[in-house]
Motif scaffolding. Structure first.
Motif, PDB file in Angstrom:
ATOM      1  N   LYS A  46       0.850  -1.176   0.000  1.00 13.45           N
ATOM      2  CA  LYS A  46       0.000   0.000   0.000  1.00 13.45           C
ATOM      3  C   LYS A  46       0.901   1.246   0.000  1.00 13.45           C
ATOM      4  O   LYS A  46       1.261   1.758   1.063  1.00 13.45           O
ATOM      5  N   PRO A  47       1.281   1.715  -1.182  1.00 16.64           N
ATOM      6  CA  PRO A  47       2.170   2.881  -1.248  1.00 16.64           C
ATOM      7  C   PRO A  47       1.588   4.059  -0.486  1.00 16.64           C
ATOM      8  O   PRO A  47       0.389   4.343  -0.560  1.00 16.64           O
ATOM      9  N   LEU A  48       2.431   4.725   0.286  1.00 17.01           N
ATOM     10  CA  LEU A  48       1.986   5.862   1.086  1.00 17.01           C
ATOM     11  C   LEU A  48       2.263   7.149   0.308  1.00 17.01           C
ATOM     12  O   LEU A  48       3.418   7.478   0.060  1.00 17.01           O
ATOM     13  N   PRO A  49       1.230   7.892  -0.079  1.00 16.45           N
ATOM     14  CA  PRO A  49       1.442   9.094  -0.891  1.00 16.45           C
ATOM     15  C   PRO A  49       1.845  10.320  -0.078  1.00 16.45           C
ATOM     16  O   PRO A  49       2.281  11.323  -0.643  1.00 16.45           O
ATOM     17  N   ASP A  50       1.681  10.255   1.270  1.00 15.50           N
ATOM     18  CA  ASP A  50       1.911  11.427   2.114  1.00 15.50           C
ATOM     19  C   ASP A  50       2.879  11.110   3.251  1.00 15.50           C
ATOM     20  O   ASP A  50       2.936   9.970   3.732  1.00 15.50           O
ATOM     21  N   PHE A  51       3.584  12.131   3.702  1.00 15.98           N
ATOM     22  CA  PHE A  51       4.205  12.056   5.013  1.00 15.98           C
ATOM     23  C   PHE A  51       3.081  12.135   6.039  1.00 15.98           C
ATOM     24  O   PHE A  51       2.122  12.897   5.868  1.00 15.98           O
ATOM     25  N   ASP A  78       3.942  10.104  20.295  1.00 15.12           N
ATOM     26  CA  ASP A  78       4.233  11.487  19.952  1.00 15.12           C
ATOM     27  C   ASP A  78       5.490  11.592  19.089  1.00 15.12           C
ATOM     28  O   ASP A  78       6.451  10.855  19.258  1.00 15.12           O
ATOM     29  N   HIS A  79       5.463  12.533  18.168  1.00 14.64           N
ATOM     30  CA  HIS A  79       6.611  12.873  17.327  1.00 14.64           C
ATOM     31  C   HIS A  79       7.009  11.745  16.378  1.00 14.64           C
ATOM     32  O   HIS A  79       8.157  11.669  15.944  1.00 14.64           O
ATOM     33  N   CYS A  80       6.073  10.869  16.039  1.00 11.41           N
ATOM     34  CA  CYS A  80       6.340   9.803  15.084  1.00 11.41           C
ATOM     35  C   CYS A  80       5.988  10.280  13.678  1.00 11.41           C
ATOM     36  O   CYS A  80       4.944  10.895  13.472  1.00 11.41           O
ATOM     37  N   MET A  81       6.886  10.024  12.711  1.00 12.66           N
ATOM     38  CA  MET A  81       6.604  10.371  11.321  1.00 12.66           C
ATOM     39  C   MET A  81       6.681   9.123  10.452  1.00 12.66           C
ATOM     40  O   MET A  81       7.598   8.314  10.602  1.00 12.66           O
ATOM     41  N   LEU A  82       5.742   8.976   9.536  1.00  6.94           N
ATOM     42  CA  LEU A  82       5.761   7.928   8.524  1.00  6.94           C
ATOM     43  C   LEU A  82       5.953   8.582   7.161  1.00  6.94           C
ATOM     44  O   LEU A  82       5.562   9.725   6.948  1.00  6.94           O
ATOM     45  N   CYS A 105      -3.481  12.365  12.147  1.00  5.92           N
ATOM     46  CA  CYS A 105      -2.172  12.698  11.595  1.00  5.92           C
ATOM     47  C   CYS A 105      -2.257  13.990  10.795  1.00  5.92           C
ATOM     48  O   CYS A 105      -3.273  14.277  10.149  1.00  5.92           O
ATOM     49  N   VAL A 106      -1.180  14.749  10.827  1.00  5.29           N
ATOM     50  CA  VAL A 106      -0.996  15.835   9.874  1.00  5.29           C
ATOM     51  C   VAL A 106      -0.288  15.228   8.666  1.00  5.29           C
ATOM     52  O   VAL A 106       0.745  14.571   8.814  1.00  5.29           O
ATOM     53  N   SER A 107      -0.855  15.408   7.482  1.00  5.86           N
ATOM     54  CA  SER A 107      -0.280  14.805   6.278  1.00  5.86           C
ATOM     55  C   SER A 107       0.292  15.869   5.352  1.00  5.86           C
ATOM     56  O   SER A 107      -0.122  17.029   5.375  1.00  5.86           O
ATOM     57  N   LEU A 108       1.260  15.436   4.550  1.00  8.27           N
ATOM     58  CA  LEU A 108       1.903  16.311   3.566  1.00  8.27           C
ATOM     59  C   LEU A 108       2.211  15.476   2.331  1.00  8.27           C
ATOM     60  O   LEU A 108       2.957  14.493   2.418  1.00  8.27           O
ATOM     61  N   LEU A 124      15.751  17.350   5.683  1.00  4.74           N
ATOM     62  CA  LEU A 124      16.574  16.179   5.358  1.00  4.74           C
ATOM     63  C   LEU A 124      17.316  15.664   6.588  1.00  4.74           C
ATOM     64  O   LEU A 124      17.508  14.454   6.738  1.00  4.74           O
ATOM     65  N   ASN A 125      17.717  16.562   7.462  1.00  5.04           N
ATOM     66  CA  ASN A 125      18.367  16.140   8.699  1.00  5.04           C
ATOM     67  C   ASN A 125      17.395  15.353   9.568  1.00  5.04           C
ATOM     68  O   ASN A 125      17.737  14.302  10.140  1.00  5.04           O
ATOM     69  N   TYR A 126      16.153  15.832   9.665  1.00  7.11           N
ATOM     70  CA  TYR A 126      15.127  15.119  10.440  1.00  7.11           C
ATOM     71  C   TYR A 126      14.806  13.772   9.784  1.00  7.11           C
ATOM     72  O   TYR A 126      14.652  12.755  10.468  1.00  7.11           O
ATOM     73  N   LEU A 127      14.704  13.760   8.466  1.00  4.19           N
ATOM     74  CA  LEU A 127      14.431  12.527   7.728  1.00  4.19           C
ATOM     75  C   LEU A 127      15.500  11.478   8.007  1.00  4.19           C
ATOM     76  O   LEU A 127      15.200  10.300   8.222  1.00  4.19           O
ATOM     77  N   LEU A 128      16.759  11.907   8.032  1.00  4.46           N
ATOM     78  CA  LEU A 128      17.870  10.991   8.296  1.00  4.46           C
ATOM     79  C   LEU A 128      17.740  10.373   9.684  1.00  4.46           C
ATOM     80  O   LEU A 128      17.982   9.173   9.859  1.00  4.46           O
ATOM     81  N   GLN A 129      17.338  11.172  10.660  1.00  3.84           N
ATOM     82  CA  GLN A 129      17.136  10.651  12.022  1.00  3.84           C
ATOM     83  C   GLN A 129      16.046   9.587  12.038  1.00  3.84           C
ATOM     84  O   GLN A 129      16.186   8.555  12.711  1.00  3.84           O
ATOM     85  N   CYS A 130      14.952   9.830  11.316  1.00  2.00           N
ATOM     86  CA  CYS A 130      13.838   8.877  11.286  1.00  2.00           C
ATOM     87  C   CYS A 130      14.250   7.563  10.642  1.00  2.00           C
ATOM     88  O   CYS A 130      13.932   6.476  11.149  1.00  2.00           O
ATOM     89  N   VAL A 131      14.956   7.633   9.514  1.00  2.00           N
ATOM     90  CA  VAL A 131      15.402   6.419   8.826  1.00  2.00           C
ATOM     91  C   VAL A 131      16.388   5.645   9.702  1.00  2.00           C
ATOM     92  O   VAL A 131      16.304   4.417   9.829  1.00  2.00           O
TER      93      VAL A 131
END
Length: 206
Positions: A46-51, A78-82, A105-108, A124-131
């Motif tokens: 199920k491809p996710l189209p949004d953050f 709290d503070h979880c991003m997909l 969720c707040v979506s983007l 991108l710095n935040y994205l790197l932390q999540c990955v």
């Protein structure tokens, strides 16, 4: 999934959760979405189209082995991003994410904003932390033969930015052990001065 048309509530969550601080890019098209208990937010099929920025409720992130059994990656609060893996791999997701209760969720949208976000160093710095957190959690699962004590310490040192365990129930999912086993390990680590209790069910690495 249901989109909620409530601009005032959306702006409240953007401020309250400091989501705008994660971006240098301005005028992004954020929306508010609701998922019902048991609904899948993401899956490999199920491809996710949004953050998705979780602002209310809890989710569980897990994978499936070849024999059909599941293994927990984390219990998001709290503070979880997909959407981090989908952004990097373009619609690829390794894991399932399921709502454990009603979730907001707040979506983007990912593709609509990709060009701008690929130049956004703050994001991108935040994205790197999540990955990195998901990779480390996956590595912990693959080393499930390690003693629980070692898994707890590695998780708090390497995965949690605030070095804090939020509740025994959440820890049971993280470390694949019984409640009694984890309580015994946490008590031992507290007695040894490696953990300190900072609130009801909260333990922080010293």
């Amino acid at each position: 999934m249901e989109y909620i048309r409530d601009q005032q509530r959306l702006e409240q969550y953007l401020r309250q959760e400091k989501i705008l601080c994660l971006f240098e890019t301005e005028n992004l098209d954020f929306r508010l979405v609701r998922y019902q208990k048991g609904e899948l937010l993401t899956s490999p099929f199920k491809p996710l189209p949004d953050f998705l920025f979780l602002v209310q409720g809890k989710i569980k992130i897990y994978g499936l082995r070849e024999d059909g059994s599941s293994f927990s990656i984390s219990q998001g609060g709290d503070h979880c991003m997909l959407g981090d893996m989908e952004f990097v791999q373009r619609n690829f997701s390794m894991f399932y994410s399921e709502a454990m209760e009603e979730v907001l969720c707040v979506s983007l949208p990912i593709e609509k904003n990709r060009a701008a976000l690929e130049r956004d160093c703050t994001f991108l710095n935040y994205l790197l932390q999540c990955v990195a957190e998901k990779v480390l959690m996956s590595a912990l699962v693959s080393h499930a033969a390690q003693p629980i004590e070692e898994r707890v310490l590695t998780y708090l040192r390497e995965v949690r930015p605030d070095h804090t365990l939020y509740g025994i129930n959440a820890g049971v999912m993280q470390f694949h052990c019984s409640r009694r086993q984890l309580q015994r390990v946490v008590k031992k680590l507290c007695e040894e001065g490696l953990l300190e209790k900072t609130g009801k069910g909260k333990y922080k690495l010293t």
